[in-house]
Scaffold this active site. Structure first.
Site, PDB file in Angstrom:
ATOM      1  N   HIS A  31       0.769  -1.143  -0.041  1.00  0.00           N
ATOM      2  CA  HIS A  31       0.003  -0.025   0.082  1.00  0.00           C
ATOM      3  C   HIS A  31       0.772   1.277   0.057  1.00  0.00           C
ATOM      4  CE1 HIS A  31      -4.313   0.142  -0.003  1.00  0.00           C
ATOM      5  NE2 HIS A  31      -4.067   1.475   0.773  1.00  0.00           N
ATOM      6  N   THR A  76      -3.555   1.001  -9.290  1.00  0.00           N
ATOM      7  CA  THR A  76      -2.138   0.601  -9.666  1.00  0.00           C
ATOM      8  C   THR A  76      -1.718  -0.564  -9.757  1.00  0.00           C
ATOM      9  OG1 THR A  76      -1.668   2.941  -8.727  1.00  0.00           O
ATOM     10  CG2 THR A  76       0.113   1.322  -9.335  1.00  0.00           C
ATOM     11  N   TYR A 118     -13.684  -9.851  -4.270  1.00  0.00           N
ATOM     12  CA  TYR A 118     -12.293  -9.328  -4.436  1.00  0.00           C
ATOM     13  C   TYR A 118     -11.673  -8.906  -3.048  1.00  0.00           C
ATOM     14  CZ  TYR A 118      -8.924  -5.832  -6.065  1.00  0.00           C
ATOM     15  OH  TYR A 118      -7.531  -4.945  -6.306  1.00  0.00           O
ATOM     16  N   TYR A 119     -12.177  -8.289  -2.301  1.00  0.00           N
ATOM     17  CA  TYR A 119     -11.748  -7.634  -1.198  1.00  0.00           C
ATOM     18  C   TYR A 119     -11.834  -8.868   0.092  1.00  0.00           C
ATOM     19  CZ  TYR A 119     -11.642  -3.047  -2.649  1.00  0.00           C
ATOM     20  OH  TYR A 119     -11.485  -1.879  -3.338  1.00  0.00           O
TER      21      TYR A 119
END
Length: 454
Positions: A356, A365, A392-393
């Site tokens: 991160h 990104t 996804y998370y």
């Protein structure tokens, strides 16, 4: 005489006033400044909460104006790092075990639907209980033949309790089966990639498919971050650069930034850089374009503050440069380059988002880095549908807990669906790109104009 008396009285009063003022300043407790009072109140408010802060060398408070940033970070941490309530946890464990026993009874009676609900209830109450995880895995493996999910549950049980014997035996049994299934899935995806590669790049249907997939890619990617633009609105912004009424400047900027970053990937990195030659500057250049229209001052620069992402606390600012450099070193390593491209891309995504390194734009990104690796290997850029945001998370959180395989499978599934989209759109008589998600009203703009191909 009267004048002398008056002067003496006045002088005595003045001396007394000065003496009283001096004694008051010396004897009374010193009053703290408002910012000192604020600091004290904040420390009192958060005194019972543990915060794993970075080393002292990684942050400085040079002036009181920076205190607001520190307080915001503490408040974020408080929302995600609450002290455990032992009484509540104990009650949840007891209820979870009761639900587990009831689920096992229903399983014995072959009432599988009721058993499934009871298992799910037990997992929700005690998501780290190894007995609950192991028994639920056995249930899914034997009644639903879902070996992949069962193995994931066994792995989760072992991550919380490495010496759990039953979970260890089950995991050792299912692991070879799961590895074989994963290899088979990747082989099937590779075959679809080869099929797509046989279509000429000058094929009109393929060109139209790429163009429409581009709009969907931008739409879903910014949607994962909460952008509320519809697919049709996203297309209008990309094609006309006109503003959409009722939408914020930030949402417009997210779309334009991702468009700029994708063009940079296609026109510069894809042609001039292989995965074994990427460097830190390339990652910064991607982020610079992603955030150029949203946070231009932070675009292309690593963060200087600690951030908190759900239950995950990324490395402190002082470690960011070093860890990104380590990531680049891994990207160039023989070990990484020998991985299957989908595994390689998924791991690169996860490693970057785990660090991160930016204040904002980390997910976008990371997904762009993943797609750069996939495109260099001949795959179509992966579209992760916005309706799969929760999955996804969840898979990223599972990776944080020690099992990266579900996230790799998720990326593989998304890659296959994207390939299916291209293959379907380029098959004979198809004149429309299939919608990946959302209201059908969003997809009216996807009808292809055969007389005016892009």
């Amino acid at each position: 005489m009267n004048k002398f008396i008056y002067a003496l009285i006045f002088l005595s009063g003045a001396i007394f006033a000065l003496l009283a003022t001096y004694l008051n300043e010396v004897l009374k407790p010193k009053q703290r400044t408002s910012i000192q009072v604020f600091r004290s109140e904040v420390l009192e408010q958060y005194k019972d909460t543990f915060f794993p802060l970075p080393p002292g060398s990684s942050y400085e408070l040079e002036e009181d104006s920076t205190l607001g940033t520190v307080i915001q970070n503490l408040q974020k941490a408080r929302r995600t790092t609450k002290p455990p309530d032992k009484a509540a946890n104990k009650a949840n464990d007891q209820e979870a075990l009761a639900s587990l026993h009831a689920a096992l009874e229903k399983t014995g009676l072959k009432q599988f639907d009721k058993a499934l609900k009871l298992f799910q209830h037990a997992i929700a109450l005690a998501p780290s209980n190894p007995d609950v995880l192991n028994h639920f895995g056995e249930f899914l493996e034997h009644t639903h033949k879902d070996v992949l999910e069962a193995d994931t549950l066994y792995a989760r049980a072992l991550s919380h309790h490495p010496s759990h014997q039953e979970a260890k035996v089950n995991h050792q049994r299912t692991l070879p089966v799961v590895e074989a299934l994963d290899a088979e899935n990747l082989k099937r995806i590779d075959q679809k990639r080869l099929t797509l590669a046989q279509i000429s790049t000058t094929d009109a249907a393929l060109r139209r498919a790429k163009r429409e997939a581009y709009f969907q890619h931008v739409f879903h990617t910014v949607g994962l971050e909460g952008n509320t633009m519809s697919l049709a609105q996203t297309r209008v912004v990309l094609e006309t650069r006109m503003a959409v009424h009722g939408k914020s400047l930030v949402e417009h900027g997210e779309i334009l930034g991702l468009d700029a970053a994708l063009k940079f990937l296609n026109n510069t990195l894809l042609r001039g850089k292989s995965p074994g030659h990427l460097d830190v500057e390339d990652i910064l250049a991607i982020h610079k374009r992603v955030m150029a229209y949203v946070e231009p001052f932070d675009a292309g620069t690593f963060r200087h503050t600690q951030v908190f992402v759900g239950n995950h606390i990324p490395p402190p600012p002082s470690e960011v440069n070093h860890q990104v450099a380590q990531l680049v070193e891994w990207l160039r390593s023989t070990e990484a380059l020998q991985l299957h491209p989908i595994r390689y891309a998924a791991l690169a995504h996860y490693k970057l988002v785990y660090i991160h390194p930016f204040t904002d734009g980390n997910g976008r990104t990371s997904r762009l880095l993943m797609n750069l690796i996939l495109m260099q290997a001949g795959y179509a850029p992966v579209i992760i549908p916005r309706q799969d945001r929760q999955k996804y998370y969840e898979y990223l959180e599972m990776a944080n807990n020690g099992d990266i395989r579900p996230f790799v499978r998720f990326v593989a599934d998304c890659a296959e669906r994207t390939l299916d989209l291209y293959l379907w759109a380029t098959s004979e008589f198809n004149a429309q790109i299939p919608a990946l998600a959302g209201n059908q009203e969003d997809y009216k703009a996807i009808i292809v104009d055969n007389d005016n191909p892009s």
